[in-house]
Design a protein around this motif. Structure first.
Motif, short mmCIF file in Angstrom:
data_model
loop_
_atom_site.label_atom_id
_atom_site.label_comp_id
_atom_site.label_asym_id
_atom_site.label_seq_id
_atom_site.Cartn_x
_atom_site.Cartn_y
_atom_site.Cartn_z
N VAL A 131 0.85 -1.20 0.00
CA VAL A 131 0.00 0.00 0.00
C VAL A 131 0.89 1.25 0.00
CG1 VAL A 131 -1.74 1.31 1.28
CG2 VAL A 131 -1.92 -1.18 1.11
N GLY A 132 1.91 1.25 0.85
CA GLY A 132 2.86 2.36 0.87
C GLY A 132 3.58 2.50 -0.47
N ALA A 133 3.92 1.37 -1.08
CA ALA A 133 4.60 1.41 -2.38
C ALA A 133 3.68 1.99 -3.45
CB ALA A 133 5.06 0.00 -2.77
N ALA A 134 2.40 1.65 -3.39
CA ALA A 134 1.44 2.21 -4.36
C ALA A 134 1.32 3.72 -4.17
CB ALA A 134 0.08 1.54 -4.20
N ARG A 135 1.23 4.16 -2.93
CA ARG A 135 1.15 5.61 -2.67
C ARG A 135 2.39 6.32 -3.20
NH1 ARG A 135 -0.88 4.30 3.21
NH2 ARG A 135 -3.12 4.43 2.92
N ALA A 136 3.56 5.73 -2.98
CA ALA A 136 4.81 6.34 -3.45
C ALA A 136 4.83 6.39 -4.98
CB ALA A 136 6.01 5.57 -2.92
N ALA A 137 4.38 5.33 -5.63
CA ALA A 137 4.34 5.32 -7.09
C ALA A 137 3.38 6.37 -7.61
CB ALA A 137 3.94 3.93 -7.59
N GLU A 138 2.22 6.50 -6.97
CA GLU A 138 1.25 7.51 -7.39
C GLU A 138 1.83 8.91 -7.26
OE1 GLU A 138 -2.62 4.78 -6.17
OE2 GLU A 138 -1.87 6.26 -4.76
N LEU A 139 2.51 9.18 -6.15
CA LEU A 139 3.13 10.50 -5.96
C LEU A 139 4.18 10.77 -7.03
CD1 LEU A 139 3.51 10.84 -2.10
CD2 LEU A 139 2.17 12.28 -3.62
N GLU A 140 4.99 9.77 -7.34
CA GLU A 140 6.01 9.93 -8.37
C GLU A 140 5.39 10.24 -9.73
OE1 GLU A 140 9.52 7.29 -10.46
OE2 GLU A 140 8.97 6.85 -8.38
N ILE A 141 4.33 9.53 -10.06
CA ILE A 141 3.63 9.77 -11.33
C ILE A 141 3.07 11.19 -11.38
CG2 ILE A 141 1.61 9.10 -12.70
CD1 ILE A 141 2.14 6.18 -11.58
N ILE A 142 2.40 11.60 -10.30
CA ILE A 142 1.80 12.93 -10.25
C ILE A 142 2.87 14.02 -10.31
CG2 ILE A 142 0.44 14.51 -8.82
CD1 ILE A 142 -1.11 11.93 -7.87
N HIS A 143 3.96 13.82 -9.59
CA HIS A 143 5.07 14.78 -9.65
C HIS A 143 5.58 14.91 -11.09
CE1 HIS A 143 6.01 15.89 -5.41
NE2 HIS A 143 5.31 14.81 -5.17
N GLY A 144 5.65 13.79 -11.79
CA GLY A 144 6.08 13.82 -13.19
C GLY A 144 5.13 14.62 -14.06
N TRP A 145 3.85 14.48 -13.82
CA TRP A 145 2.86 15.26 -14.58
C TRP A 145 3.05 16.75 -14.32
CZ3 TRP A 145 -1.82 11.93 -12.73
CH2 TRP A 145 -1.86 10.74 -13.44
N VAL A 146 3.19 17.11 -13.04
CA VAL A 146 3.33 18.52 -12.68
C VAL A 146 4.63 19.09 -13.27
CG1 VAL A 146 3.62 20.12 -10.75
CG2 VAL A 146 1.90 18.31 -10.61
N ALA A 147 5.71 18.35 -13.15
CA ALA A 147 6.98 18.82 -13.71
C ALA A 147 6.88 18.97 -15.22
CB ALA A 147 8.11 17.84 -13.35
N GLY A 148 6.20 18.04 -15.87
CA GLY A 148 6.01 18.14 -17.32
C GLY A 148 5.19 19.34 -17.71
N LYS A 149 4.19 19.66 -16.93
CA LYS A 149 3.36 20.84 -17.20
C LYS A 149 4.19 22.11 -17.01
CE LYS A 149 -0.67 22.75 -17.97
NZ LYS A 149 -1.33 22.67 -19.25
N ALA A 150 4.99 22.15 -15.94
CA ALA A 150 5.82 23.32 -15.69
C ALA A 150 6.84 23.50 -16.82
CB ALA A 150 6.53 23.18 -14.36
N LEU A 151 7.40 22.40 -17.32
CA LEU A 151 8.37 22.46 -18.40
C LEU A 151 7.73 23.02 -19.67
CD1 LEU A 151 11.22 21.81 -19.43
CD2 LEU A 151 10.38 19.52 -19.98
N LYS A 152 6.50 22.58 -19.96
CA LYS A 152 5.79 23.07 -21.14
C LYS A 152 5.53 24.57 -21.06
CE LYS A 152 3.57 18.73 -22.35
NZ LYS A 152 2.31 18.00 -22.42
N LYS A 153 5.23 25.06 -19.87
CA LYS A 153 4.99 26.50 -19.70
C LYS A 153 6.25 27.31 -19.95
CE LYS A 153 0.99 26.80 -16.71
NZ LYS A 153 0.46 27.31 -15.47
N GLU A 154 7.42 26.74 -19.55
CA GLU A 154 8.69 27.45 -19.75
C GLU A 154 9.05 27.54 -21.23
OE1 GLU A 154 11.69 25.61 -17.39
OE2 GLU A 154 10.60 25.94 -15.51
N LEU A 155 8.67 26.56 -22.00
CA LEU A 155 9.01 26.55 -23.43
C LEU A 155 8.15 27.50 -24.15
CD1 LEU A 155 9.28 22.71 -24.00
CD2 LEU A 155 11.13 24.33 -23.61
#
Length: 155
Positions: A131-155
């Protein structure tokens, strides 16, 4: 009639909310009951008309029986993006979940010792490791989405 539960910010030991309202407005699902031979409530076939009348009486809303399937697209997810589907193997309905990702932006996680939305609940020291591993994976995925969105705004 039981009074409607007050909305609350649930703490680690509670999970209260308005599932009845959500069922009536978004998640209409046929519920049945047990059989005369088991420990569950007495058998009662699903009756949409009676359920809809209860929604009107309790919440003042008329449910749209097929809304979740039509409004959310069912499992037609090829064009969807940024979604995570977690499936607890203890759920009797887990086989009906989204188990295969139709594109790279959709993620599916199976939690072998998990049950219905345990990964979205408050952490507990007794949570199984998966369960903890799933939560960590979900956070990593969401962080990736947010970072990708921030990167697109910079371009």
């Amino acid at each position: 009639d039981a009074p409607r539960p007050a909305a609350t910010t649930a703490g680690p030991s509670t999970c209260r909310g308005d599932w009845g309202y959500q069922w009536c407005t978004e998640m209409v699902q046929p519920f049945t009951a047990g059989t005369p031979q088991d420990m569950f409530y007495p058998f009662a076939p699903y009756n949409y008309t009676a359920s809809a009348a209860d929604c009107v009486k309790q919440w003042g809303v008329m449910p749209a029986e097929a809304w979740a399937r039509i409004g959310l697209g069912g499992k037609r997810l090829e064009a969807a993006s940024n979604m995570i589907f977690s499936n607890g193997a203890y759920d009797p309905w887990s086989g009906g979940g989204v188990l295969d990702a139709p594109n790279p932006s959709i993620h599916t996680l199976t939690i072998p010792s998990g049950a219905h939305h345990i990964d979205l609940m408050f952490s507990d020291p007794e949570d199984p490791a998966d369960v903890g591993a799933a939560r960590a994976a979900e956070l990593e995925i969401i962080h990736g989405w947010v970072a990708g969105k921030a990167l697109k705004k910079e371009l």
